[in-house]
Scaffold this motif. Sequence first.
Motif, PDB file in Angstrom:
ATOM      1  N   LEU A  46       0.836  -1.209   0.000  1.00  0.00           N
ATOM      2  CA  LEU A  46       0.000   0.000   0.000  1.00  0.00           C
ATOM      3  C   LEU A  46       0.873   1.262   0.000  1.00  0.00           C
ATOM      4  O   LEU A  46       0.527   2.271  -0.627  1.00  0.00           O
ATOM      5  N   ILE A  47       1.988   1.190   0.693  1.00  0.00           N
ATOM      6  CA  ILE A  47       2.903   2.346   0.719  1.00  0.00           C
ATOM      7  C   ILE A  47       3.466   2.561  -0.685  1.00  0.00           C
ATOM      8  O   ILE A  47       3.583   3.696  -1.159  1.00  0.00           O
ATOM      9  N   GLN A  48       3.800   1.446  -1.332  1.00  0.00           N
ATOM     10  CA  GLN A  48       4.322   1.566  -2.700  1.00  0.00           C
ATOM     11  C   GLN A  48       3.243   2.084  -3.655  1.00  0.00           C
ATOM     12  O   GLN A  48       3.539   2.837  -4.566  1.00  0.00           O
ATOM     13  N   ILE A  50       0.817   4.138  -2.797  1.00  0.00           N
ATOM     14  CA  ILE A  50       0.702   5.581  -2.534  1.00  0.00           C
ATOM     15  C   ILE A  50       1.835   6.321  -3.253  1.00  0.00           C
ATOM     16  O   ILE A  50       1.616   7.336  -3.916  1.00  0.00           O
ATOM     17  N   PHE A  51       3.044   5.794  -3.126  1.00  0.00           N
ATOM     18  CA  PHE A  51       4.202   6.440  -3.742  1.00  0.00           C
ATOM     19  C   PHE A  51       4.024   6.509  -5.265  1.00  0.00           C
ATOM     20  O   PHE A  51       4.281   7.529  -5.890  1.00  0.00           O
ATOM     21  N   GLU A  54       1.430   9.132  -6.101  1.00  0.00           N
ATOM     22  CA  GLU A  54       1.985  10.479  -5.895  1.00  0.00           C
ATOM     23  C   GLU A  54       2.885  10.869  -7.064  1.00  0.00           C
ATOM     24  O   GLU A  54       2.821  11.989  -7.576  1.00  0.00           O
ATOM     25  N   ALA A  58       0.399  12.964  -9.229  1.00  0.00           N
ATOM     26  CA  ALA A  58       0.487  14.111  -8.318  1.00  0.00           C
ATOM     27  C   ALA A  58      -0.598  14.037  -7.231  1.00  0.00           C
ATOM     28  O   ALA A  58      -1.186  15.046  -6.856  1.00  0.00           O
ATOM     29  N   LEU A  59      -0.839  12.837  -6.770  1.00  0.00           N
ATOM     30  CA  LEU A  59      -1.892  12.642  -5.758  1.00  0.00           C
ATOM     31  C   LEU A  59      -1.405  13.136  -4.399  1.00  0.00           C
ATOM     32  O   LEU A  59      -0.304  12.798  -3.966  1.00  0.00           O
ATOM     33  N   ASN A  60      -2.231  13.955  -3.757  1.00  0.00           N
ATOM     34  CA  ASN A  60      -1.911  14.430  -2.407  1.00  0.00           C
ATOM     35  C   ASN A  60      -3.042  13.982  -1.476  1.00  0.00           C
ATOM     36  O   ASN A  60      -4.080  14.634  -1.382  1.00  0.00           O
ATOM     37  N   LEU A  61      -2.846  12.851  -0.804  1.00  0.00           N
ATOM     38  CA  LEU A  61      -3.924  12.252  -0.005  1.00  0.00           C
ATOM     39  C   LEU A  61      -4.447  13.180   1.091  1.00  0.00           C
ATOM     40  O   LEU A  61      -5.662  13.340   1.227  1.00  0.00           O
ATOM     41  N   PRO A  62      -3.556  13.802   1.926  1.00  0.00           N
ATOM     42  CA  PRO A  62      -4.105  14.653   2.988  1.00  0.00           C
ATOM     43  C   PRO A  62      -4.939  15.806   2.425  1.00  0.00           C
ATOM     44  O   PRO A  62      -5.993  16.127   2.965  1.00  0.00           O
ATOM     45  N   GLY A  65      -8.225  14.556   1.482  1.00  0.00           N
ATOM     46  CA  GLY A  65      -8.962  13.897   2.575  1.00  0.00           C
ATOM     47  C   GLY A  65      -9.226  12.430   2.294  1.00  0.00           C
ATOM     48  O   GLY A  65     -10.256  11.889   2.699  1.00  0.00           O
ATOM     49  N   ILE A  66      -8.283  11.790   1.587  1.00  0.00           N
ATOM     50  CA  ILE A  66      -8.478  10.368   1.239  1.00  0.00           C
ATOM     51  C   ILE A  66      -7.804   9.486   2.290  1.00  0.00           C
ATOM     52  O   ILE A  66      -6.663   9.728   2.693  1.00  0.00           O
ATOM     53  N   ASP A  67      -8.531   8.467   2.729  1.00  0.00           N
ATOM     54  CA  ASP A  67      -7.991   7.497   3.670  1.00  0.00           C
ATOM     55  C   ASP A  67      -7.100   6.531   2.883  1.00  0.00           C
ATOM     56  O   ASP A  67      -7.560   5.962   1.883  1.00  0.00           O
ATOM     57  N   PRO A  68      -5.849   6.337   3.301  1.00  0.00           N
ATOM     58  CA  PRO A  68      -5.003   5.381   2.572  1.00  0.00           C
ATOM     59  C   PRO A  68      -5.664   4.016   2.395  1.00  0.00           C
ATOM     60  O   PRO A  68      -5.444   3.350   1.387  1.00  0.00           O
TER      61      PRO A  68
ATOM     62  N   ARG B 167     -12.673  13.604   7.593  1.00  0.00           N
ATOM     63  CA  ARG B 167     -12.873  13.143   6.209  1.00  0.00           C
ATOM     64  C   ARG B 167     -14.320  13.333   5.757  1.00  0.00           C
ATOM     65  O   ARG B 167     -14.711  12.848   4.698  1.00  0.00           O
ATOM     66  N   ARG B 169     -17.070  12.047   7.012  1.00  0.00           N
ATOM     67  CA  ARG B 169     -17.827  10.794   6.924  1.00  0.00           C
ATOM     68  C   ARG B 169     -18.876  10.641   8.027  1.00  0.00           C
ATOM     69  O   ARG B 169     -19.368   9.546   8.251  1.00  0.00           O
ATOM     70  N   TYR B 351       1.184   6.871   8.471  1.00  0.00           N
ATOM     71  CA  TYR B 351       0.673   7.580   7.287  1.00  0.00           C
ATOM     72  C   TYR B 351       0.756   9.100   7.414  1.00  0.00           C
ATOM     73  O   TYR B 351       1.191   9.764   6.468  1.00  0.00           O
ATOM     74  N   TYR B 354       4.364   9.863   6.751  1.00  0.00           N
ATOM     75  CA  TYR B 354       4.764   9.494   5.383  1.00  0.00           C
ATOM     76  C   TYR B 354       4.154  10.460   4.359  1.00  0.00           C
ATOM     77  O   TYR B 354       4.826  10.913   3.440  1.00  0.00           O
ATOM     78  N   LEU B 355       2.892  10.795   4.555  1.00  0.00           N
ATOM     79  CA  LEU B 355       2.205  11.632   3.563  1.00  0.00           C
ATOM     80  C   LEU B 355       2.643  13.085   3.625  1.00  0.00           C
ATOM     81  O   LEU B 355       2.536  13.820   2.645  1.00  0.00           O
ATOM     82  N   ARG B 358       6.631  14.464   1.567  1.00  0.00           N
ATOM     83  CA  ARG B 358       6.682  14.118   0.144  1.00  0.00           C
ATOM     84  C   ARG B 358       8.000  14.505  -0.509  1.00  0.00           C
ATOM     85  O   ARG B 358       8.383  13.932  -1.518  1.00  0.00           O
ATOM     86  N   ARG B 365      12.021   8.791   3.746  1.00  0.00           N
ATOM     87  CA  ARG B 365      10.619   9.012   4.080  1.00  0.00           C
ATOM     88  C   ARG B 365      10.071   7.821   4.871  1.00  0.00           C
ATOM     89  O   ARG B 365       9.369   7.965   5.862  1.00  0.00           O
TER      90      ARG B 365
END
Lengths: 86, 477
Positions: A46-48, A50-51, A54, A58-62, A65-68, B167, B169, B351, B354-355, B358, B365
């Motif tokens: 999952l970390i890979q 996300i990487f 990104e 150019a995905l910026n999860l925070p 507001g996306i939950d990993p 989020r 929800r 997370y 990590y997030l 970047r 990281r």
Amino acid sequence: MNMEPSSHRRALVEFLNSVAKPGSRVDDVDDDTNLIQAGLVDSFALIQIIFYLEQNYALNLPALGIDPADLATIGGMLAAIARAGE
Amino acid sequence: MTFRPGQLHENERLLTLVQGVPGRLVLWAAATALLLWHGAGVVPLAAFAAVMLDPQRKRLWLSVAAFGALGGRFFELPESPLSLLPAAPWLPAVLIAAAATAALFLAWLLARGFARWPAAFRRHPVLTVHAAIWAGLALSGLPWLGLLALAPYFAWRLSYLAVSAGRGRLAGTGFRDHLFYLVPAWGGTVTPYGKGLDYLSRHEAGDALALARSRLAGVKLLLLAVAWVCALGVMNIVVYGRAPELPGGQTTRMAAEWLAGFALGWPSVSDVVRSGAHPPWYLGWAAIYLELIRATLALAATGHVIVGSLRLFGFNVFRNTYKPLLAESVLEFWNRYYYYFKELLVDFFFYPTYLRLRGLSPSLRMLAAVFAAAFLGNMYHHLLAQPEHIVRLDLPRLWTDWSPRLLYCFLLALGIWVSMLRQQRLRAAGSAAGAAVRLRRVAGVWTFYSLIHIWNLQGDGIDLAACAKFFLSLFGI
């Protein structure tokens, strides 16, 4: 990355096959299958994922507001890519 | 179709059977008997019966059970001035349960109004929850009240609520959709098994077949927990020569007495470290490996009862412990040993770190995120679980109690990071390992965790120097 949704899926599946557990492939998996629960990838993958998202979309999860954990399905990944492109 | 006990939740005949009334009755009776064997109280048993009868209103029944669980928790508060009311000994429990429920209701209202929070709080919802909890702990001069003593128990559950709020929800959910996991009828520890609403909803049975599968999977886990409790009992008698605390009557006692005839009477690691008198090297090594097995069995037994109960309620979530002793890497073991604790650290520390980083190189990281989770988060979680020395600012005691764990968390984080890098390399190489290589890997994982666990021991007489002395004695130093 400027691509059609079907191209996103193809590229994603190709990448997922590279991080899937030995002997596992995700080619025929439907979009709602949780890849971790199905034993196709481990939680480290999952970390890979996300990487990869990104770097390529150019995905910026925070910021979005996306939950990993939402990225454990192909559908979740495609939805995140779509949101990143909005 | 061949019946495989390990896959009873996938057996089509059984699945069909337990969807009908007679099958449901049999399942209820079997599950209740198993829960009783595991020492379940009135509240979870009543909640289970109610949910079996009326699965549509599961969250309502679980919320009622939450109130009962709170009351039960406060029923025997000897220091409460309210216990001076001999005519109504139940009154303090009811009043405090009501106060706790009101406090949780207030927390839920605050979470629902997340969009109106000041921007600084909105950016850091989990930090806000924990700052409020520490402020409450520091200001609490009323330990009898019990509410703030329970703050660590609620800390992570409220954190999951805050994350859900962040989020967006919470739309369409009511208080009862949250009370049932804030005070879970299925039991638990400071670590929330089943996490929060997002995770539970994702694993909630959506139809009769999924519910039947979840319930059978719950029964399977409760049965497995019986096996692990018995194995632990046998281990305690045969290896350590201790009287076991097994449920059961005359038969259990007779079996225990018979087994005691084979007792080796070896010391446990805690006994050895505490005494300072170190046994021969081979007994020292045996003690650390046996401690790993004992700790795994104990955690698996406890976790299976909690997760088994969750599954009986229709939340088909992951097991807490899943064959960690067969793990071939440090990372895999960490993932399989104590899943919900690992998830907590990953959700709230890994997370977020990590997030946010970047700009760093991938391996740096990862290093930062792993240390944030397995080192900082791990330490913080345990400090929060026993906050009394911090609240009293008893720094010498804090150092004595926690310095071994500081080293444990550091070694754990380092091990996980190295394991992640190794996994990446192995995956890139893509070669399948033979049986001998896999066995060597498993042995390596056992040795790593057995050795670092020395620094994770708790109790009087166990400090950094005592742990170091024992560790060195293993190598003849």
